[in-house]
Design an enzyme around this catalytic site. Sequence first.
Site, PDB file in Angstrom:
ATOM      1  N   ASP A  49       0.832  -1.202   0.000  1.00 56.65           N
ATOM      2  CA  ASP A  49       0.000   0.000   0.000  1.00 56.65           C
ATOM      3  C   ASP A  49       0.870   1.257   0.000  1.00 56.65           C
ATOM      4  OD1 ASP A  49       0.867  -0.159   2.600  1.00 56.65           O
ATOM      5  OD2 ASP A  49      -1.108   0.054   3.522  1.00 56.65           O
ATOM      6  N   SER A  50       2.198   1.064   0.029  1.00 56.30           N
ATOM      7  CA  SER A  50       3.117   2.188  -0.199  1.00 56.30           C
ATOM      8  C   SER A  50       2.875   2.790  -1.584  1.00 56.30           C
ATOM      9  CB  SER A  50       4.575   1.729  -0.068  1.00 56.30           C
ATOM     10  OG  SER A  50       4.814   0.607  -0.885  1.00 56.30           O
ATOM     11  N   ASP A  88      -1.184  -6.104  -0.369  1.00 51.15           N
ATOM     12  CA  ASP A  88      -1.503  -5.497   0.924  1.00 51.15           C
ATOM     13  C   ASP A  88      -3.004  -5.264   1.072  1.00 51.15           C
ATOM     14  OD1 ASP A  88       0.430  -5.036   2.831  1.00 51.15           O
ATOM     15  OD2 ASP A  88       1.151  -3.178   1.911  1.00 51.15           O
ATOM     16  N   LYS A 118      -1.385  -9.389   2.732  1.00 52.56           N
ATOM     17  CA  LYS A 118      -0.626  -8.962   3.914  1.00 52.56           C
ATOM     18  C   LYS A 118      -1.496  -7.984   4.694  1.00 52.56           C
ATOM     19  CE  LYS A 118       3.106  -6.055   3.709  1.00 52.56           C
ATOM     20  NZ  LYS A 118       2.670  -4.897   4.515  1.00 52.56           N
ATOM     21  N   GLU A 120      -1.521  -5.553   8.584  1.00 51.26           N
ATOM     22  CA  GLU A 120      -0.717  -5.005   9.679  1.00 51.26           C
ATOM     23  C   GLU A 120      -1.354  -5.309  11.034  1.00 51.26           C
ATOM     24  OE1 GLU A 120       0.128  -0.846   9.077  1.00 51.26           O
ATOM     25  OE2 GLU A 120       0.967  -1.202   7.084  1.00 51.26           O
ATOM     26  N   GLU A 187       9.129  -4.489  10.616  1.00 56.80           N
ATOM     27  CA  GLU A 187       9.563  -3.180  10.105  1.00 56.80           C
ATOM     28  C   GLU A 187      10.167  -2.306  11.208  1.00 56.80           C
ATOM     29  OE1 GLU A 187       6.860  -1.121   7.514  1.00 56.80           O
ATOM     30  OE2 GLU A 187       8.126   0.669   7.457  1.00 56.80           O
TER      31      GLU A 187
HETATM   32  O1  KIV Z   1       3.501  -1.125   1.597  1.00 56.18           O
HETATM   33  C1  KIV Z   1       4.665  -1.555   1.569  1.00 56.18           C
HETATM   34  O2  KIV Z   1       5.443  -1.309   0.645  1.00 56.18           O
HETATM   35  C2  KIV Z   1       5.099  -2.353   2.710  1.00 56.18           C
HETATM   36  C3  KIV Z   1       6.561  -2.583   2.845  1.00 56.18           C
HETATM   37  C4  KIV Z   1       7.206  -1.350   3.301  1.00 56.18           C
HETATM   38  C5  KIV Z   1       6.851  -3.740   3.721  1.00 56.18           C
HETATM   39  O3  KIV Z   1       4.310  -2.748   3.494  1.00 56.18           O
END
Ligand code: KIV
Length: 273
Positions: A49-50, A88, A118, A120, A187
Site C-alpha cells: 500500500d506504499s 496489501d 498482507k 498489519e 519493520e
Molecule cells: O507497503 C509496503 O510497501 C510495505 C513494505 C514497506 C513492507 O508494506
Amino acid sequence: MSVQSAIKRKTAPDIRARKNGEPIVMLTSYHAHTAALVDRHCDVILVGDSLGNVMHGFETTVPVTLDMMILQGHAVMRGSRHALVVVDMPFGSYEASKEQAFHSAVRILKETHCGAVKLEGGVRMAETVAFLSERGVPVMGHIGLTPQSINTLGSFRAQGRDEGSWDPILRDAQAISDAGAFSVVVEAVAEPLARKITETIAIPTIGIGASSACDGQVLVLEDMLGLSPRTPKFVRRYGDLGPAIDAAIQGYASDVRSRAFPGPEHVYEMKKS
Ligand code: KIV
C-alpha cells in the site's frame, strides 16, 4: 498444456518452508512492467500500500482503497510469472471484523489471482489471521512499525530500541506465527530484537529496516532505485535512476523543441528492415 500448469509460481507454503534456509528476496512493485523486472530476481513481489505514497503522492497509506490495491495487484500478476505475489490489505478493509477481512481478502484473491495478502498488526489481528488462514487465505503479517497506524503512532519511529520495550513486539510476532501466517514483515525494529524474533518464531521474518538478522528482506523498489523524493535512512540505494530519467526526458524535450525529432520516414525505414 493449460496456462496454469505452464507457469509454476512460488506459493505461500514454499516461502514458509524457507525458515532458516536461503534468504527470501522480496521487493515491491505496482505495475506490470516493473513486476516483469522484479520477477526475474525475487521470490516474492509485494503490491504494497506504499503505492499510495509512491504512485499517488499521498503523505500516508491511510487514503489507499481496496479498489486501488486490486487494480495494481492485477497488473503485477499480468507482468510476473514466477514470484509469489502478495497484495496489501489497505487501511479500513480488514480491521472492523474477521468477516470484513475475509470479504476483502476474497475480493483480492479472486480479482487479482495473487497468492496471498498482507495485513498489519500483531496480537490484535491474530484472530483475524487464524480466520483467514483456516479458510484458504494465505496471510503475511506485518509487525513493528505499522504505517497504517500513523495517526495513532504520531510518527514513523524505530521500535524496540531498548530491551524494556521488546515484550509487546515479541508477543505480536508470536501471536501472528501461532495464528497461522506463513511469514511476517518486521519493520523498523532494532537488530537484537529482530534476531530474537527470528530465533523464536516458527515462520520466516522478512525485515525492512530490521537488520540482516531476518530470514529475508523487503524494500520499496522506487526507494532502492533512487526514484523516491524521500527515503528512510536505512534504505541502501542500488541505483540512482532519478538523474538518468531526468536526462532522458531533457533530451527528448530538446529534440522536440529543436525539431530534431525523428519523422515518419524514419519509422517506415525501420519497418522495412
Ligand atoms: O507497503 C509496503 O510497501 C510495505 C513494505 C514497506 C513492507 O508494506
